[in-house]
Design a protein around this motif. Sequence first.
Motif, PDB file in Angstrom:
ATOM      1  N   UNK A  22      -0.609  -8.855  -5.944  1.00  0.00           N
ATOM      2  CA  UNK A  22      -1.834  -8.067  -5.835  1.00  0.00           C
ATOM      3  C   UNK A  22      -1.800  -7.159  -4.603  1.00  0.00           C
ATOM      4  N   UNK A  23      -1.360  -7.714  -3.483  1.00  0.00           N
ATOM      5  CA  UNK A  23      -1.264  -6.910  -2.259  1.00  0.00           C
ATOM      6  C   UNK A  23      -0.288  -5.756  -2.453  1.00  0.00           C
ATOM      7  N   UNK A  24       0.827  -6.014  -3.100  1.00  0.00           N
ATOM      8  CA  UNK A  24       1.791  -4.942  -3.354  1.00  0.00           C
ATOM      9  C   UNK A  24       1.198  -3.881  -4.281  1.00  0.00           C
ATOM     10  N   UNK A  25       0.423  -4.314  -5.262  1.00  0.00           N
ATOM     11  CA  UNK A  25      -0.211  -3.365  -6.182  1.00  0.00           C
ATOM     12  C   UNK A  25      -1.172  -2.447  -5.446  1.00  0.00           C
ATOM     13  N   UNK A  26      -1.941  -3.004  -4.512  1.00  0.00           N
ATOM     14  CA  UNK A  26      -2.857  -2.171  -3.734  1.00  0.00           C
ATOM     15  C   UNK A  26      -2.098  -1.105  -2.942  1.00  0.00           C
ATOM     16  N   UNK A  27      -0.986  -1.505  -2.363  1.00  0.00           N
ATOM     17  CA  UNK A  27      -0.191  -0.555  -1.585  1.00  0.00           C
ATOM     18  C   UNK A  27       0.448   0.502  -2.492  1.00  0.00           C
ATOM     19  N   UNK A  28       0.986   0.059  -3.617  1.00  0.00           N
ATOM     20  CA  UNK A  28       1.668   0.999  -4.519  1.00  0.00           C
ATOM     21  C   UNK A  28       0.694   1.960  -5.181  1.00  0.00           C
ATOM     22  N   UNK A  29      -0.538   1.560  -5.371  1.00  0.00           N
ATOM     23  CA  UNK A  29      -1.501   2.438  -6.022  1.00  0.00           C
ATOM     24  C   UNK A  29      -1.757   3.699  -5.204  1.00  0.00           C
ATOM     25  N   UNK A  30      -1.579   3.620  -3.898  1.00  0.00           N
ATOM     26  CA  UNK A  30      -1.836   4.775  -3.039  1.00  0.00           C
ATOM     27  C   UNK A  30      -0.713   5.799  -3.094  1.00  0.00           C
ATOM     28  N   UNK A  31       0.388   5.472  -3.760  1.00  0.00           N
ATOM     29  CA  UNK A  31       1.481   6.436  -3.915  1.00  0.00           C
ATOM     30  C   UNK A  31       1.522   6.913  -5.354  1.00  0.00           C
ATOM     31  N   UNK A  32       1.631   8.205  -5.535  1.00  0.00           N
ATOM     32  CA  UNK A  32       1.544   8.783  -6.873  1.00  0.00           C
ATOM     33  C   UNK A  32       2.626   8.248  -7.813  1.00  0.00           C
ATOM     34  N   UNK A  33       3.827   8.066  -7.298  1.00  0.00           N
ATOM     35  CA  UNK A  33       4.943   7.660  -8.158  1.00  0.00           C
ATOM     36  C   UNK A  33       4.823   6.220  -8.635  1.00  0.00           C
ATOM     37  N   UNK A  34       4.101   5.409  -7.900  1.00  0.00           N
ATOM     38  CA  UNK A  34       4.029   3.984  -8.248  1.00  0.00           C
ATOM     39  C   UNK A  34       2.625   3.546  -8.679  1.00  0.00           C
ATOM     40  N   UNK A  35       1.689   4.483  -8.799  1.00  0.00           N
ATOM     41  CA  UNK A  35       0.305   4.124  -9.136  1.00  0.00           C
ATOM     42  C   UNK A  35       0.215   3.482 -10.524  1.00  0.00           C
ATOM     43  N   UNK A  36       0.956   4.047 -11.493  1.00  0.00           N
ATOM     44  CA  UNK A  36       0.906   3.474 -12.851  1.00  0.00           C
ATOM     45  C   UNK A  36       1.440   2.047 -12.872  1.00  0.00           C
ATOM     46  N   UNK A  37       2.533   1.814 -12.154  1.00  0.00           N
ATOM     47  CA  UNK A  37       3.094   0.456 -12.104  1.00  0.00           C
ATOM     48  C   UNK A  37       2.114  -0.508 -11.453  1.00  0.00           C
ATOM     49  N   UNK A  38       1.402  -0.038 -10.443  1.00  0.00           N
ATOM     50  CA  UNK A  38       0.432  -0.890  -9.758  1.00  0.00           C
ATOM     51  C   UNK A  38      -0.685  -1.310 -10.705  1.00  0.00           C
ATOM     52  N   UNK A  39      -1.168  -0.377 -11.520  1.00  0.00           N
ATOM     53  CA  UNK A  39      -2.243  -0.717 -12.456  1.00  0.00           C
ATOM     54  C   UNK A  39      -1.756  -1.668 -13.545  1.00  0.00           C
ATOM     55  N   UNK A  40      -0.529  -1.482 -14.006  1.00  0.00           N
ATOM     56  CA  UNK A  40       0.025  -2.416 -14.993  1.00  0.00           C
ATOM     57  C   UNK A  40       0.180  -3.812 -14.401  1.00  0.00           C
ATOM     58  N   UNK A  41       0.583  -3.864 -13.132  1.00  0.00           N
ATOM     59  CA  UNK A  41       0.722  -5.168 -12.476  1.00  0.00           C
ATOM     60  C   UNK A  41      -0.632  -5.855 -12.353  1.00  0.00           C
TER      61      UNK A  41
END
Length: 226
Positions: A22-41
């Motif tokens: 969850x913590x990694x998802x919050x961090x990744x969501x703030x980057x455009x390239x990884x936002x989709x992966x964060x939401x899927x996680x």
Amino acid sequence: YIEKVLAAGSSSNWMIYSTALLERSWLEFERRKTADRAMLQMQALIDQHSTKLTLMQSTYKSIEDSAPAQDRLRYIYCVSYLSHFELKRDLAFKYLRSQVFASALNYFRELELWDEVVTCYQLMSKPHRAELVVRDRLKFGETPYMLTSLADLTQKEDLYERAWQISNGRFPRCMRTLAKICHDRGEFENCCKYLDRALSVQPLVPTAWYLKGIACMRIERWDDAV
């Protein structure tokens, strides 16, 4: 720290590992390239609380192999992990920020966050559905947000004043919208009056200051405009 926990993989406790994801998802969501992966996680983390087949939990074997309740609760007082409903709310707002309005709407309706439901319908260009929700909620009592939304949908300006009144002068959005309407009609004195009310409550809105500056210039209040 997150990478260290995730590197432990299945040997880590379920709640500790899920919190790291969850913590990694919050961090990744703030980057455009990884936002989709964060939401899927985050969607996968939500699905862990269900025994239903979902897109991220597509087989019964994955449900049977999930961690038992005693493992999930082992560190409940040591780790700050969001509840099921808080996870859904967090993901819904991330969907909204990412303009995935239909998915956000489903969660907002489930959580009965009616203000956000109306916002989603408006962003999806479904004003009639939005008005139905607003009128239904107003049966249970008037709120500044619902009155302002109804005013947006019906173009009845008296509802903005009513929203300001019942909020005891603490809901600036209705005044900003009313000021914009007055500006478009050329009523610059009224525009400044409504903006003064809004800015007295919420001053950190650059667009409101800009609109007030333009209105002051039109009526030659140069000192105020500057």
